[in-house]
Structure formats: C-alpha cells, structure tokens
Design a protein around this motif. Structure first.
Motif, mmCIF file in Angstrom:
data_model
loop_
_atom_site.group_PDB
_atom_site.id
_atom_site.type_symbol
_atom_site.label_atom_id
_atom_site.label_comp_id
_atom_site.label_asym_id
_atom_site.label_seq_id
_atom_site.Cartn_x
_atom_site.Cartn_y
_atom_site.Cartn_z
ATOM 1 N N ALA B 195 -31.278 66.797 95.645
ATOM 2 C CA ALA B 195 -31.296 68.553 94.912
ATOM 3 C C ALA B 195 -32.782 69.132 94.523
ATOM 4 N N PHE B 196 -33.350 68.193 94.658
ATOM 5 C CA PHE B 196 -34.988 68.893 94.034
ATOM 6 C C PHE B 196 -35.521 69.421 94.830
ATOM 7 N N LEU B 197 -35.328 68.827 95.949
ATOM 8 C CA LEU B 197 -36.060 69.323 97.130
ATOM 9 C C LEU B 197 -36.081 70.702 98.378
ATOM 10 N N ALA B 198 -36.896 71.715 98.258
ATOM 11 C CA ALA B 198 -35.870 72.454 99.367
ATOM 12 C C ALA B 198 -36.101 72.392 101.105
ATOM 13 N N GLY B 199 -34.932 71.754 101.125
ATOM 14 C CA GLY B 199 -35.008 71.352 102.882
ATOM 15 C C GLY B 199 -35.848 69.580 102.743
ATOM 16 N N PRO B 218 -33.313 70.627 87.798
ATOM 17 C CA PRO B 218 -31.393 70.988 88.571
ATOM 18 C C PRO B 218 -31.153 72.503 88.779
ATOM 19 N N GLN B 219 -30.802 72.460 87.835
ATOM 20 C CA GLN B 219 -29.846 74.332 88.421
ATOM 21 C C GLN B 219 -30.399 74.765 88.750
ATOM 22 N N GLY B 220 -32.044 75.193 88.299
ATOM 23 C CA GLY B 220 -33.211 76.270 89.221
ATOM 24 C C GLY B 220 -33.045 76.858 89.967
ATOM 25 N N ARG B 221 -32.971 78.200 90.585
ATOM 26 C CA ARG B 221 -32.580 78.699 92.067
ATOM 27 C C ARG B 221 -33.456 78.451 92.414
ATOM 28 N N ARG B 281 -34.539 63.589 83.386
ATOM 29 C CA ARG B 281 -34.882 63.889 82.044
ATOM 30 C C ARG B 281 -35.137 64.732 81.292
ATOM 31 N N ASN B 282 -36.174 64.733 81.584
ATOM 32 C CA ASN B 282 -37.246 66.211 80.874
ATOM 33 C C ASN B 282 -36.030 67.025 80.905
ATOM 34 N N GLY B 283 -35.036 67.430 82.112
ATOM 35 C CA GLY B 283 -34.389 68.180 82.214
ATOM 36 C C GLY B 283 -32.968 68.386 81.512
ATOM 37 N N GLU B 284 -32.353 66.967 80.653
ATOM 38 C CA GLU B 284 -31.156 66.934 80.534
ATOM 39 C C GLU B 284 -32.081 67.083 78.473
ATOM 40 N N ARG B 285 -33.070 66.639 78.440
ATOM 41 C CA ARG B 285 -33.744 67.387 77.315
ATOM 42 C C ARG B 285 -33.640 68.101 76.715
#
Lengths: 280, 292
Positions: B195-199, B218-221, B281-285
């Motif tokens: 999910a974090f990788l583009a391709g 993870p939610q970023g476009r 984890r940083n994203g969750e924080r």
C-alpha cells in the motif's frame, strides 16, 4: 490502428489455441475484463478473432502492444522454438555488479538502434529477475519483419543468455554486442548447448541439481530382455521432462551397463549437448 | 641394486686381499719388517672396518628389497602418507562442522567426502538452505551444489577452497546469509507494505539494487518519494548507498527536505520492514493527534 499492426495482431491471436485464449488475453491485460466478457468465446475461431481485433482497434492498439502479445504467446509456447545459449564473461577483479533492469533495457535498445534504425525492441519482465526481449529485425531500407523475431531470455546478474534460433545470422554480432555491453560484460561466446526446453538449459548452466542418492538395484530377473540367446536389436528413443537425470539412473537401476557413454554423461559438466560425430 | 653390486665387489676385493695376505704370511719365512707390517696392518684394519660397514649396508638393503617386493605396490609408503593426509582433512572437516552447527552450517558424510548444508536466516527467521557437495581429494573439489548462479561461488572457491576450507565455508555462509536477508527484506516490503508503494519494487537477482517510489501516509494519494538503495557490499543486509529524492509538488520545501533526510538515515540504519513500520506508526500517531 495501422493496417500492418491489425494484421499482426490478427495472425497472433489466430495462433492461440482456444483452450489458452482467455489465459493469454488476461496475461496480456490490454483488453479489460469487462470488455472480454462482452465477447462470445463460443463462436467459430475466425469470427472470434475478428471481434477481438475490432476491440483492439477501438482501444488503439499499437505495435508495442502487439509485440507484447507476441512475447506472451511465445512464453506459453517456448518449446516451439529452439534455444541457443550464450555465455558472457567479465574481466577479473571487477566491481560488484549493481544490475539495474531499467538501465539494461535502455542501454540494450540504444545499442541496437544506433546500428540499425529499423528495429523493434520489446521487453517483458519475468519471474526470477529475468527479462524476455523480443527483437524484430529490419534493414536500412525495410521496416522490421514482425513475423521472424528473435527472442532473448536473460536472468540478471548471470553470465548466460538464451536466444531463440535466428535465421538471419548477420544480426547475431550486433545482438551479442548489445547483450554484453548492456549487462556489464566484456566477452560473449556461443556454447555448444541447444534445446527446445529452456528449463533444461537453465538446469544445466545454472547447475541446479537436486540432492539425489542413487541406489544400485540388482534384482532384475525375468522379463522379455532376460536370458535371450541373441541380442535384442532395436532403436530406442528417450524422451522425458528430465532426460539427463533419467539417463543417469539407467545404470544404477540395472537397465544399462555402466559406464554410460561419455557423450551422455558429460553434458552437465561440459555444458554441451550439441555434438558433431564424424566417421574416423 | 647399484649399491649392492658395489658392496659385493668391495667384499670380493677384500677377500682376495685377505687370502693374498694369509698366503704371503705363510710364504714369508722372515719376520716382516716393522714399518711394512704396521702399514699393512693399518691398511687391513681400515679395509676390515669398511667391509663390516658394507656388509651391514648390504644386509639393510636386502631387507628393504624383500619387504617392498612382498607388497604389490612399489609406492606404498607414498600412498599411505597421502591417505593419512586425506584422513586428517576429514577429521578436520568433522571438527569444523561440529563447531559451526550453531551458525547454520551442518554436514553429513558421503562416499566421496562431505556434503555441507548452509541454512540461512535473517532476524530470527529461518530462510532457504543451500548445499555444497565436496569431494575430498587432492585437489579438493565441489561435485554438486545448489548455490544460485549469481553468488560468486567460483571466486570464493578459487581464493579459499584449497588453502583454508574453514574460511571458504565461512565466506560462502556470509554471502548466502546476506543474500537471503536482502531477498527477505525485498519480498516482505512487496508483500506487507504494498500500500505504501507505487507499483512493483524494482530489483535484481542479488537484491543488491532496489528502486521504488513510496509514500509515508497510507491514506495519501500521491507517492512523493523515490528511493534508490545500493548494496555494494554483498556480505551485508543494509545498503551502502541510499538516495532519496522528493518529487512531490508541495510548496513548503523545508519540512519535505527534513523528511527526505531523515528517511535517508532510516534506510541506512534499519531493515526495510522496520523503516516502513515506523512510517505506518508515525501515520497512526498523526491520526491520533488530529483526533485529540
């Protein structure tokens, strides 16, 4: 869509057996699933092909897309080609090979284009960090012949490249040069190794052996070959998915006299399966 | 036999001299002159000593010839010492394997020599095993192996196999474990952090060059970061060169530059899954801070 491209796609799809049609089209991933579902796959093959070509036209299929379909067809039917093996080598003491697939592809294509304007080069990544390369050769004045391409299968960071038999021998030096330079090697030689089965060639040059323990079995009583007055003369043809291993097990199984002819047993060690036997 | 002949000839000569002496002694009526006698006496003494010495030597050689003709091979002594050397190598091999069982190295005897099995692991995860079937002969050689073709086995063998088998095994272990570790990280990244990788991840056989585009939320476009990791040292599982570039379109460059630099540091020092776990984890924080 170019007429020649349409014709090329039509002829490629016609080659595909009906049993493989869906699988190959899905692998191609050019016609989306929902569009494929609108096609009647139960009709006569010629009509089906027409429908599919129309769909490709509506999606503006390019030569690039057509070439990719051709690669996929060949990957499914690799045994239809005869494969040669080239071995490359580096200068001793060279730096660690930081193989970059994208740089390899662009370098390979650049080298071919520099020498020959009329050439179609296509790539498809494969598993085990390998790449399938399709090359359609043209001449200075003629466009590439899409119906007689050469295929190269190269596993990154190995010294071996597998190439499909090419009628046009004149382009082999250029192909060899492109392969060698793009993969950071210095020399290239053709091995005396040839087969329709890429997996067998891989097993030989990559020396991938299973850890087998051969046992000698001596109970071989009775049967049609036992206790004959005259020797049985016949022609035996061996065919097997793993012919070399099967042959090796003949003597321990008590079926053949040991030692087997060195022509058969030297194949893995020498990396040759192509011998010229002459009368003395 | 040449020595034997010489010895026999000298003995024959001595015997002739002795008989001559005894004959001349018998014939001479007059007592011999002192100086002549003493001269002859010393000569005789010397010759007798030489005779005794030669007799002893002849006996020795005869004994040796008898012993060697009794055995079929003429070079028996030479072969025995070679066998001892080979036996010594086997014992050494056994000792090495017993000691290194805990480092993922094990072996079993074969009719030809020994088959060494190298089990690889990364951070407590047991990974693939590879075997090397060694034939204990002079020179030591590899009969079969399952080492991947892109691992420089030939180079390592050329350097160490004949002179220091311990080092050969250790070196091969290092390369295989490092390769297995890099491959594990790349596979894990593709599988668990897709999910974090583009391709797909761009990689090669040795997994020593990885190239990918990624994001940290993870939610970023968009996927604002490009990573290029080089592992120039094939015996390590962390990269030697890290290049992170920011390709986003955000105006505020300082925070992105800070992030880019901190990412570089992360990739240098931590395995891939740990880097992305910390991103997650940083994203969750960040989410938590927004909520509160």
């Amino acid at each position: 869509m170019d007429e020649t491209v349409a014709e090329f796609i039509k002829r490629t799809i016609l080659k595909i057996p009906m049993t493989e049609m869906m699988t190959i089209l899905k692998a191609w991933d050019f016609l989306p699933e929902n569009q494929l579902q609108t096609v009647n796959f139960r009709q006569r093959k010629e009509s089906l092909v027409q429908d599919l070509v129309l769909l490709c036209e509506s999606k503006r299929a390019s030569l690039r897309d057509a070439a990719l379909l051709d690669i996929i067809y060949t990957q499914f039917h690799q045994h239809q080609k005869v494969w040669d093996v080239f071995q490359m080598s580096k200068e001793p003491g060279e730096d660690v090979d930081l193989f970059d697939m994208e740089r390899f592809k662009s370098s390979f294509e650049k080298i071919l284009r520099r020498a020959l304007k009329n050439v179609t080069v296509s790539f498809r990544d494969a598993e085990e960090n390998a790449v399938w390369i399709r090359i359609a050769w043209g001449t200075q004045y003629r466009k590439p012949n899409q119906y007689k391409p050469v295929y190269v299968v190269y596993y990154s960071q190995t010294p071996y490249a597998f190439t499909s038999f090419c009628h046009l021998k004149s382009n082999t030096p250029l192909l060899s040069q492109a392969l060698t330079v793009a993969s950071n090697h210095h020399k290239i030689v053709k091995m005396d190794l040839r087969s329709r089965y890429l997996d067998s060639l891989k097993a030989i040059v990559f020396k991938q052996y299973n850890q087998l323990e051969t046992k000698f079995r001596s109970d071989f009583h009775g049967g049609i070959l036992a206790e004959r007055k005259e020797p049985l003369r016949c022609l035996i043809k061996f065919s097997s998915p793993h012919l070399l291993e099967a042959l090796k097990s003949l003597a321990p199984a008590g079926i053949a006299d040991a030692p087997l002819s060195p022509l058969l047993t030297c194949i893995p060690n020498k990396g040759m399966n192509y011998f010229k036997i002459r009368d003395k | 036999t040449a020595g034997l002949n010489l010895g026999l000839r000298v003995l024959a000569h001595l015997e002739r001299l002795e008989t001559q002496m005894s004959r001349s002694c018998k014939n001479l009526e007059d007592p011999p002159r002192e100086t002549a006698e003493s001269d002859l006496g010393t000569k005789i003494h010397k010759l007798r000593c030489l005779r005794d010495k030669l007799r002893a030597e002849v006996k020795q050689r005869q004994a040796r010839i008898k012993a060697s003709t009794a055995n079929a091979e003429p070079d028996q002594t030479l072969e025995i010492s070679e066998q001892e050397a080979v036996g010594g190598k086997e014992e050494n091999m056994k000792a090495i394997l017993q000691a290194y069982r805990f480092t993922g190295l094990s072996g079993k005897r074969t009719s030809r020599g020994v088959c060494v099995c190298i089990s690889t692991a990364f951070e407590g995860n047991l990974l693939d095993s590879y075997f090397v079937d060694l034939v204990i002969q002079k020179p030591l050689r590899i009969h079969h192996h399952s080492v991947p073709v892109f691992i420089p086995l030939e180079e390592i063998s050329a350097k160490y196999l004949q002179t220091n088998i311990q080092h050969f095994l250790f070196c091969l272990c290092e390369y295989l474990n490092a390769y297995a570790g890099r491959k594990y990280q790349a596979d894990q990244l593709q599988r668990d952090f897709a999910a974090f990788l583009a391709g797909p991840l761009q990689r090669n056989s040795l997994c020593n060059l990885l190239s990918f585009t990624y994001k940290v939320e993870p939610q970023g476009r968009s996927f604002p970061f490009c990573a290029r990791l080089l592992y120039k040292d094939l015996t390590t599982t962390l990269p030697t060169d890290v290049t992170i570039t920011y390709q986003g379109t955000d105006a505020s460059s300082t925070s992105w530059e800070e992030q880019r630099a901190s990412h570089e540091n992360l990739f240098f020092t931590k395995p891939l899954y740990q880097v992305f776990t910390s991103f997650a984890r940083n994203g969750e924080r960040l989410d938590m801070s927004l909520v509160s």
